[in-house]
Design an enzyme around this catalytic site. Structure first.
Site, PDB file in Angstrom:
ATOM      1  N   ASP A  84       0.842  -1.195   0.000  1.00  0.00           N
ATOM      2  CA  ASP A  84       0.000   0.000   0.000  1.00  0.00           C
ATOM      3  C   ASP A  84       0.886   1.257   0.000  1.00  0.00           C
ATOM      4  O   ASP A  84       1.783   1.379   0.842  1.00  0.00           O
ATOM      5  CB  ASP A  84      -0.882  -0.047   1.261  1.00  0.00           C
ATOM      6  CG  ASP A  84      -1.959   1.016   1.280  1.00  0.00           C
ATOM      7  OD1 ASP A  84      -2.390   1.453   0.196  1.00  0.00           O
ATOM      8  OD2 ASP A  84      -2.385   1.402   2.388  1.00  0.00           O
ATOM      9  N   ASP A 105       3.143   4.558  -5.378  1.00  0.00           N
ATOM     10  CA  ASP A 105       2.520   5.870  -5.197  1.00  0.00           C
ATOM     11  C   ASP A 105       3.506   6.962  -5.575  1.00  0.00           C
ATOM     12  O   ASP A 105       4.319   7.410  -4.768  1.00  0.00           O
ATOM     13  CB  ASP A 105       2.058   6.031  -3.742  1.00  0.00           C
ATOM     14  CG  ASP A 105       1.410   7.391  -3.490  1.00  0.00           C
ATOM     15  OD1 ASP A 105       1.368   8.213  -4.420  1.00  0.00           O
ATOM     16  OD2 ASP A 105       0.952   7.619  -2.363  1.00  0.00           O
ATOM     17  N   GLU A 135      -1.023   5.908  -8.661  1.00  0.00           N
ATOM     18  CA  GLU A 135      -1.838   6.965  -8.057  1.00  0.00           C
ATOM     19  C   GLU A 135      -1.605   8.314  -8.730  1.00  0.00           C
ATOM     20  O   GLU A 135      -0.477   8.694  -9.016  1.00  0.00           O
ATOM     21  CB  GLU A 135      -1.552   7.076  -6.554  1.00  0.00           C
ATOM     22  CG  GLU A 135      -2.357   8.206  -5.902  1.00  0.00           C
ATOM     23  CD  GLU A 135      -2.287   8.223  -4.376  1.00  0.00           C
ATOM     24  OE1 GLU A 135      -2.221   7.140  -3.770  1.00  0.00           O
ATOM     25  OE2 GLU A 135      -2.293   9.316  -3.810  1.00  0.00           O
ATOM     26  N   HIS A 177      -7.309   9.831   4.144  1.00  0.00           N
ATOM     27  CA  HIS A 177      -7.073   8.715   5.066  1.00  0.00           C
ATOM     28  C   HIS A 177      -7.488   9.125   6.479  1.00  0.00           C
ATOM     29  O   HIS A 177      -7.364  10.301   6.843  1.00  0.00           O
ATOM     30  CB  HIS A 177      -5.587   8.335   5.081  1.00  0.00           C
ATOM     31  CG  HIS A 177      -5.122   7.728   3.795  1.00  0.00           C
ATOM     32  ND1 HIS A 177      -4.082   8.256   3.069  1.00  0.00           N
ATOM     33  CD2 HIS A 177      -5.543   6.641   3.115  1.00  0.00           C
ATOM     34  CE1 HIS A 177      -3.881   7.514   1.990  1.00  0.00           C
ATOM     35  NE2 HIS A 177      -4.753   6.527   1.983  1.00  0.00           N
ATOM     36  N   GLY A 178      -7.936   8.185   7.247  1.00  0.00           N
ATOM     37  CA  GLY A 178      -8.323   8.469   8.632  1.00  0.00           C
ATOM     38  C   GLY A 178      -9.748   9.014   8.696  1.00  0.00           C
ATOM     39  O   GLY A 178     -10.496   8.944   7.725  1.00  0.00           O
ATOM     40  N   GLY A 208      -9.025   5.683   1.599  1.00  0.00           N
ATOM     41  CA  GLY A 208      -9.703   6.397   2.685  1.00  0.00           C
ATOM     42  C   GLY A 208     -11.129   5.934   2.894  1.00  0.00           C
ATOM     43  O   GLY A 208     -12.032   6.737   3.146  1.00  0.00           O
ATOM     44  N   GLY A 209     -11.356   4.615   2.812  1.00  0.00           N
ATOM     45  CA  GLY A 209     -12.712   4.059   2.921  1.00  0.00           C
ATOM     46  C   GLY A 209     -13.374   4.289   4.273  1.00  0.00           C
ATOM     47  O   GLY A 209     -14.603   4.273   4.372  1.00  0.00           O
ATOM     48  N   ASN A 231      -8.675   0.953   6.410  1.00  0.00           N
ATOM     49  CA  ASN A 231      -7.640   0.698   7.406  1.00  0.00           C
ATOM     50  C   ASN A 231      -8.092   1.183   8.785  1.00  0.00           C
ATOM     51  O   ASN A 231      -8.315   0.397   9.702  1.00  0.00           O
ATOM     52  CB  ASN A 231      -6.331   1.385   6.961  1.00  0.00           C
ATOM     53  CG  ASN A 231      -5.187   1.127   7.905  1.00  0.00           C
ATOM     54  OD1 ASN A 231      -5.235   0.193   8.712  1.00  0.00           O
ATOM     55  ND2 ASN A 231      -4.163   1.935   7.840  1.00  0.00           N
ATOM     56  N   THR A 232      -8.257   2.501   8.927  1.00  0.00           N
ATOM     57  CA  THR A 232      -8.551   3.093  10.238  1.00  0.00           C
ATOM     58  C   THR A 232      -9.773   2.474  10.928  1.00  0.00           C
ATOM     59  O   THR A 232      -9.776   2.279  12.144  1.00  0.00           O
ATOM     60  CB  THR A 232      -8.757   4.622  10.074  1.00  0.00           C
ATOM     61  OG1 THR A 232      -7.619   5.144   9.384  1.00  0.00           O
ATOM     62  CG2 THR A 232      -8.874   5.313  11.418  1.00  0.00           C
TER      63      THR A 232
HETATM   64  P1  13P Z   1      -8.528   4.653   5.912  1.00  0.00           P
HETATM   65  O1  13P Z   1      -7.510   4.429   6.992  1.00  0.00           O
HETATM   66  O2  13P Z   1      -9.091   6.027   5.939  1.00  0.00           O
HETATM   67  O3  13P Z   1      -9.588   3.598   5.922  1.00  0.00           O
HETATM   68  O4  13P Z   1      -7.758   4.557   4.513  1.00  0.00           O
HETATM   69  C1  13P Z   1      -7.134   3.352   4.146  1.00  0.00           C
HETATM   70  C2  13P Z   1      -6.360   3.490   2.887  1.00  0.00           C
HETATM   71  O5  13P Z   1      -6.731   4.196   1.979  1.00  0.00           O
HETATM   72  C3  13P Z   1      -5.125   2.715   2.759  1.00  0.00           C
HETATM   73  O6  13P Z   1      -4.438   3.018   1.599  1.00  0.00           O
END
Ligand code: 13P
Length: 287
Positions: A84, A105, A135, A177-178, A208-209, A231-232
């Site tokens: 990633d 990236d 990206e 992200h986050g 950034g899901g 992720n977060t």
């Molecule tokens: P989040 O931590 O906001 O879910 O983003 C995850 C991400 O995009 C990893 O590349």
């Protein structure tokens, strides 16, 4: 066996759903995500940032752990192990270590340099049968200590990078992200639609899901997003469940201090988060 993300994402694009990339941090994380993907018969992408790779004692350790788990847990759904936000050097390290998918990236380079480095990696990944994500337009927010402002990608630059022959393309569309700030204006669907029109069949990636409302996720999928990174949200779920266990004094009861018990509620919370996302993204029973 680990697979490239190419086939699962092409199927997702054609079938109008998205495959989740869930970032891993340790053994419990990886196990929870793999078990949930298997339970729901969903393809899955395990994301590893360079920081997480370092934390897990290097990319080779990660490859060894994941390959061992695929066998030990009897995983039958397609699983890609994906770098990633890789740097140029990190990409080569992961290719050598046995990852099945790479993100390079280069969004912080001038577009010419992003294109030159991406072009080189397209050739290397193609020869080895790995998928490659590129990206355009840096994603905002903080990741591994790097804070990006959140750009909106230029559709023409997206087309130039897509034409290099990458497998999937991440484009900044106001996502970060986050956690999203209270005054966040939402995803830029006008830009997403323009990018989609330019790149045609190329699967698009939404970073950034965490915290994107369900209706925006569905709209993004309808406009060509086929991979969504989370992720977060798993981290928050893990932390909340672990806090609850300790605050309830469970670690002080019997053998509640046993790490296999102490970390179990957090792992269950990750599974629940992954279940919700797989249902929302529509990838259940698509393995
Ligand atoms: P989040 O931590 O906001 O879910 O983003 C995850 C991400 O995009 C990893 O590349």
């Amino acid at each position: 066996m680990l697979v490239s993300a190419k086939e699962m994402l092409e199927k997702a694009k054609a079938g109008h759903y998205a495959v989740g990339q869930f970032n891993i941090n340790n053994l419990e994380w990886t196990k929870a995500i793999l078990q949930t993907a298997e339970e729901l018969k969903s393809p899955v992408i395990l994301g590893v940032s360079e920081g997480a790779g370092k934390y897990m004692c290097g990319f080779k350790t990660v490859v060894g752990m994941v390959n061992g788990m695929l066998e030990g847990l009897g995983i039958t759904v397609p699983v890609a192990l994906h770098l990633d936000h890789g740097t140029y050097e990190g990409a080569y390290k992961c290719i050598e270590a046995g990852f099945s998918s790479i993100m390079f990236d280069g969004s912080h380079y001038p577009i010419e340099e992003n294109i030159a480095k991406t072009r080189e990696l397209v050739a290397v990944c193609r020869e080895k049968g790995l998928s490659l994500e590129a990206e355009v337009g840096a994603i905002g927010g903080e990741e591994d200590g790097v804070i990006g402002g959140g750009e909106v990608a230029d559709p023409n630059e997206c087309k130039m990078v897509a034409d290099l022959g990458v497998t999937m393309l991440a484009a900044g569309i106001g996502n970060i992200h986050g956690k999203y700030p209270a005054n966040w204006k939402g995803l830029r669907f006008d830009t997403l639609a323009a990018i989609s029109e330019k790149v045609g069949e190329m699967p698009l990636v939404l970073h950034g899901g965490t915290g994107i409302p369900a209706d925006m996720i569905k709209k993004a999928i309808s406009l060509g997003v086929s991979k969504i990174n989370v992720n977060t949200e798993c981290q928050l779920a893990f932390a909340a469940a672990t806090r609850k266990y300790i605050e309830a004094g469970k670690d002080l009861e019997g053998k509640g201090f046993d790490p296999r018990k102490l970390l179990a509620p957090g792992a269950e919370a990750i599974k629940e988060t992954v279940r919700e996302k797989i249902a929302l993204f529509g990838s259940a029973n698509k393995a």
